[in-house]
Design an enzyme around this catalytic site. Structure first.
Site, PDB file in Angstrom:
ATOM      1  N   ASP A 224       0.829  -1.228   0.163  1.00 41.19           N
ATOM      2  CA  ASP A 224       0.076  -0.005  -0.040  1.00 41.19           C
ATOM      3  C   ASP A 224       0.941   1.192   0.096  1.00 41.19           C
ATOM      4  OD1 ASP A 224      -2.176   1.644   0.148  1.00 41.19           O
ATOM      5  OD2 ASP A 224      -3.025   0.791   1.379  1.00 41.19           O
TER       6      ASP A 224
HETATM    7  C1  NOJ Z   1      -3.973   4.145   0.067  1.00 41.72           C
HETATM    8  C2  NOJ Z   1      -5.228   3.328   0.133  1.00 41.72           C
HETATM    9  O1  NOJ Z   1      -5.233   2.473   1.209  1.00 41.72           O
HETATM   10  C3  NOJ Z   1      -5.223   2.366  -1.017  1.00 41.72           C
HETATM   11  O2  NOJ Z   1      -6.430   1.710  -0.843  1.00 41.72           O
HETATM   12  C4  NOJ Z   1      -5.185   3.200  -2.317  1.00 41.72           C
HETATM   13  O3  NOJ Z   1      -5.132   2.171  -3.235  1.00 41.72           O
HETATM   14  C5  NOJ Z   1      -3.564   3.709  -2.108  1.00 41.72           C
HETATM   15  N1  NOJ Z   1      -3.654   4.614  -0.970  1.00 41.72           N
HETATM   16  C6  NOJ Z   1      -3.452   4.757  -3.447  1.00 41.72           C
HETATM   17  O4  NOJ Z   1      -4.122   5.779  -3.293  1.00 41.72           O
END
Ligand code: NOJ
Length: 692
Positions: A224
């Site tokens: 993530d």
């Molecule tokens: C953090 C989020 O938890 C995730 O779901 C997302 O795809 C990414 N940021 C990118 O924006």
């Protein structure tokens, strides 16, 4: 298809390292970017958010309903279509991997991201996960299932440890990810949180042993965003790609910035750049691990046609996408209560009340925010359908939207402010009450405000919305409340109103889909994928379980989440799992077992309107000494559309997961299983037994 091993052998180490660490997207639209290798005709890989539609920076896309609404249709075929449409829109924006679907099981009703997820039940979540992945990948886009695993709350999400037993992980939290792998998912995103003390980006037993070795996942594991904790730990655990790889923070690097809870430190990036090279040099990460990471990325690029220059035209804001957004929103709408006020008659005088009746409810805050080309507010949708003016009144001030992006002063999210689109006038409770008094029917639209990175403080509607409902209900005994929420909410006034409708976050088609259901152009065929209950009766109402103590959330309730808890305790849900009324009446014949994994039942529409039912099967396991099992488990459902007087025999395949339990491996106990067939977990119509 390209020979991936041969391609990897041609790459220099610098090129390999660049294929596993995010870089800046020169076009500035992607959420994540891998630069490619021009020398070998390897194009870049562009990754984009998110689960409710495409969030390409500065671009517009269809705002689909929240995936929770798609799950409420209990119709994986429809979810598959939504996945395929989102993928076509991703391609129209020149994106290759979609950072969706989110499939975490709804453990905590307060979780700020429940709207991005699917269900409290692992079978329903798995069915939808499989369908969304298959839909996305059918259009040559890589699906990214997230957030692996046990990311069930936003409070402390970057540090909290989900302390959970293996049985619970296996039976509840892992299945939607396994389903995605079975559907051929190309990518898995790790969660920010820890599981049993270890950060998910470093979690070898789950990333390597379970995901890759046991399930045979052949794609790449991506962190993530800013979720990587270490270089050596992650690389050896099985993490393949660091995202976004480029640091972010205040413009002035010397500025002291306190990263708010739930927001990972954006300056900590580049753990897979030079540090990975150094770790390979000193032998702490084997060189063939880097080759494996690269092969996994290239393998997915080959699969979607990126390595052979396949033409992958997209589709954006097309009529079929607009229709689908409306279809899913309407089909996912749940009629929680109805004393007969609905459907509305065509000539009813309607008063539409609520602080946001002029605004479509697109979604919650955070990485899933979408900017559509157009949207339909409740006022517009109802006015259009009513064929005449609809009286509207806000009644109370707007509900402040919350967004993760508002916590980051240096990020220009491009998301629209939530100032209401309606006329510029002071809201007046008296005016709302007067409008309700004068109308045949009063419709009150209320909403919650949820976002990634924050959990809700309470399940009560924010602001003075409960007061508004009470005042309108006192003025008109034909009051319909329309909930627009990202999960369960408290409905303290429900005995004083004539109907309650749950629309979730309906996306751009909001008002149009609402009119479809309120006027009965469509039967309300959504069913609850999550239990609605008094706040204090959920198993996570104990602080030790949620948000946890000393950064540990103890999953002490085990497998007794959602209806499994309410079935096993004296706590009564307000609206049970699977619940949802129709405008017609269905009668069920006696279920018969066709095999030890399939049952059949004949359902008849005995009312005088066409309708759609969701026929649900639940399994009660045989008692086994010393094993505490849920009273029953959801085993599958089948939506069925029936004209008045029509009957049809519905076949229900029982998901093996509902029959199995985990104890050092999967077991299906021998004995007699009672299969209950009905309209919700609390409304069984017929039972049959099967033997195992
Ligand atoms: C953090 C989020 O938890 C995730 O779901 C997302 O795809 C990414 N940021 C990118 O924006």
């Amino acid at each position: 298809m390209a020979d991936i091993d041969a391609l990897v052998a041609e790459l220099t180490r610098t090129e390999k390292l660049a294929l596993v660490r995010g870089a800046e997207d020169p076009e500035g639209t992607a959420t994540g970017y891998l630069p490619g290798v021009p020398r070998l005709d390897i194009p870049p890989l562009r990754l984009v958010d998110g689960p409710l539609g495409i969030r390409a920076e500065g671009e517009r896309s269809t705002a689909f309903p929240a995936t929770l609404a798609a799950a409420a249709t209990f119709d994986p075929d429809l979810a598959r279509e939504q996945g395929a449409a989102m993928a076509r829109e991703a391609r129209a924006h020149d994106q290759d991997a979609l950072l969706a679907p989110g499939v975490n099981v709804l453990r905590v009703p307060h979780c700020g991201r429940n709207f991005e997820y699917l269900s409290e039940d692992p079978v329903l979540a798995s069915d939808c996960s499989r369908a969304l992945v298959a839909g996305i990948e059918s259009e040559d886009v890589i699906a990214t299932v997230k957030h692996f695993v046990a990311n069930n709350q936003e409070t402390g999400r970057t540090t909290v440890s989900a302390d959970v037993h293996e049985r619970t992980l296996r039976e509840l939290y892992l299945p939607p990810f396994r389903a995605a792998v079975e559907a051929g998912v190309g990518s898995v995103m790790t969660a920010y949180n820890r599981v049993n003390g270890t950060h998910m980006s470093d979690h070898e037993p789950l990333l390597s042993d379970v995901l890759k070795d046991e399930w045979g996942f052949a794609g790449y594991v991506v962190s993530d965003w800013y979720g990587l904790e270490s270089t050596v730990g992650a690389a050896n655990a099985g993490l393949d790609v660091e995202m976004p790889g480029v640091p972010s923070g205040p413009d002035d690097p010397d500025e002291e910035f306190e990263w708010p809870d739930g927001i990972p430190d954006g300056t900590r990036a580049g753990l897979f750049g030079e540090p990975l090279a150094a770790a390979i040099d000193d032998g702490s990460v084997p060189a063939d691990r880097l080759d494996d990471m690269v092969a996994r990325v290239l393998g997915q690029m080959a699969r979607i046609g990126l390595l052979d220059g396949r033409d992958r035209p997209g589709e954006l804001d097309s009529e079929r996408h607009r229709d689908l957004a409306r279809d899913v929103a309407a089909r996912g709408t749940v009629l929680l209560e109805n004393d007969g006020v609905l459907p509305l008659s065509d000539d009813a005088d309607v008063a539409l009340v609520g602080p946001h009746v002029h605004d479509a409810k697109l979604g919650g805050g955070g990485s899933s925010e979408t900017t559509p080309f157009h949207s339909v507010s409740p006022v517009d949708g109802l006015t259009d359908r009513a064929g005449g003016p609809v009286t509207s009144a806000r009644g109370i001030p707007e509900i402040e939207n919350v967004s993760l992006f508002d916590l980051l002063p240096f990020v220009d999210s491009g998301h629209e402010t939530d100032d209401s689109d309606g006329p510029d006038e002071e809201p007046s409770l008296d005016a709302a009450v007067a409008a309700a008094e004068d109308a045949d029917v009063a419709i009150v639209c209320v909403r919650d405000a949820t976002t990634e990175a924050r959990d809700r403080d309470s399940l009560a509607l924010p602001g003075r919305q409960d007061k508004l409902v009470e005042a309108v209900a006192a003025a008109n005994d034909r009051t319909v409340v329309v909930l627009r929420t990202g999960g369960p909410v408290e409905t303290p006034w429900r005995d004083d109103v004539a109907a309650v409708v749950e629309q979730w976050y309906p996306g751009q088609a909001d008002g149009a889909a609402l009119a479809d259901v309120l006027y009965g152009d469509r039967d309300p065929s959504g069913r609850l994928p999550v239990t609605f209950a008094p706040e204090e009766s959920y198993p996570t109402s104990d602080e030790r379980r949620f948000p946890g103590v000393d950064d540990v959330a103890h999953y002490d309730e085990g497998v007794f989440v959602g209806y499994r808890h309410f079935d096993a305790s004296d706590d009564e849900p307000t609206y049970p799992f699977g619940h949802g009324h129709s405008y017609t009446t269905f009668e069920y014949g006696a279920a018969t077992a066709v095999s030890d994994a399939t049952v059949e039942v004949t359902v008849e529409n005995v009312g005088d309107r066409a309708g759609r039912d969701v026929v649900q099967a639940y399994v009660r396991p045989p008692a086994v000494e010393g094993i505490d099992r849920p009273v029953r488990e959801f085993a599958g459902a089948q939506p069925v559309a029936l004209d008045p007087g029509e009957s049809r025999t519905v076949t229900l395949a029982l998901d093996e997961l509902a029959l199995s339990r985990y104890q050092d491996g999967w077991t299906v106990d021998s004995g007699r299983y009672t299969v209950e067939v009905g309209r919700s977990v609390a409304d069984m119509r017929t039972t049959v037994t099967i033997e195992r």
